[in-house]
Enzyme design. Structure first.
Site, mmCIF file in Angstrom:
data_model
loop_
_atom_site.group_PDB
_atom_site.id
_atom_site.type_symbol
_atom_site.label_atom_id
_atom_site.label_comp_id
_atom_site.label_asym_id
_atom_site.label_seq_id
_atom_site.Cartn_x
_atom_site.Cartn_y
_atom_site.Cartn_z
ATOM 1 N NE ARG A 145 -2.892 -0.838 3.398
ATOM 2 C CZ ARG A 145 -3.828 -0.624 4.324
ATOM 3 N NH1 ARG A 145 -5.081 -0.460 3.966
ATOM 4 N NH2 ARG A 145 -3.501 -0.578 5.593
ATOM 5 C CG ASP A 146 3.756 4.467 0.869
ATOM 6 O OD1 ASP A 146 3.405 5.123 -0.141
ATOM 7 O OD2 ASP A 146 4.465 4.960 1.767
ATOM 8 C CB ILE A 147 4.767 -0.049 -4.138
ATOM 9 C CG1 ILE A 147 4.654 -1.348 -3.336
ATOM 10 C CG2 ILE A 147 5.835 -0.191 -5.231
ATOM 11 C CD1 ILE A 147 4.157 -2.540 -4.134
ATOM 12 C CG ASN A 151 8.561 3.379 0.701
ATOM 13 O OD1 ASN A 151 9.395 3.999 1.363
ATOM 14 N ND2 ASN A 151 7.260 3.564 0.865
#
Length: 230
Positions: A145-147, A151
């Protein structure tokens, strides 16, 4: 596992870290350089939440990342524990793999021509490793949910200052928004970085009364495409 201190240094189990030195910080808390007590050459990073309300999120992060341990395309979580100093509330500390190559955005700025990677680097090295790392998440029913570029981290041999693309291992990291979607479970929250939002999330934001947002791996797939087309 407990924590103790010696001067400026603190220890968490078999690891030491320096709370006066900061690698990164943000709304979540701070990240500090560390190493194994018996091997100063084995570097780690220590992640410490800023506020008590972050503890549950960090615990969820740790549980997800622990399920993915030992995959070469996932930043390794070595250890995590809750410790308390004096009358303060217990604090969750995560000990993570140190990636000596920085993140993918750093790599693009150094290696990319006109802010982009060569297509050969993307198709032969980056994308296959992103696929392998995400398959590990998919098989464990984990959504990141935060690619994003920041990251995806890089590791390479310590004795190589300017590694070639075939010497680099790309790794998903920062599982702060990750969660498990076992069985028929779905994720519903809007989280992550707006520039990488999938169409279904953008549609839900534009017309929140149209239908309830629910998803599994689809937004992650979109974000991988955005990241690999850098």
């Amino acid at each position: 596992m407990g924590e103790s201190s010696s001067g400026a240094l603190k220890t968490v189990g078999k690891y030491c870290y320096d709370p006066t030195q900061t690698i990164g910080s943000g709304a979540f808390g701070s990240i500090h350089p560390g190493w194994e007590k018996n091997d100063v050459h084995k570097k780690v990073v220590v992640k410490i939440p800023k506020e008590a309300r972050e503890q549950d999120a960090r615990l969820q992060e740790a549980k997800c990342q622990r399920k993915l341990k030992d995959h070469e395309n996932i930043v390794t979580l070595y250890s995590y524990c809750q410790i308390a100093e004096g009358d303060d509330d217990a604090q969750l500390i995560l000990v993570l793999e140190y990636c000596n190559g920085g993140n993918l955005r750093d790599f693009i700025e150094k290696k990319g021509g006109r802010g982009r990677l060569r297509q050969k680097v993307i198709t032969k090295y980056l994308l296959p490793q992103l696929k392998a790392g995400y398959k590990a998440m998919y098989d464990k029913n984990i959504v990141h949910r935060d690619i994003k570029l920041e990251n995806i981290f890089l590791s390479h041999p310590e004795d190589v200052e300017n590694p070639d693309s075939d010497e680099i291992t790309f790794k998903y990291g920062d599982f702060g928004f990750a969660r498990c979607v076992d069985g028929l479970d779905v994720a519903r929250a809007t989280c992550g970085t707006p520039r990488y939002y999938a169409p279904e999330i953008l549609s839900a934001l534009k017309d929140p009364g149209s239908r309830r947002l629910q998803y599994r791996h689809e937004p992650d797939m979109w974000a991988i495409g955005k990241s690999s087309s850098c």
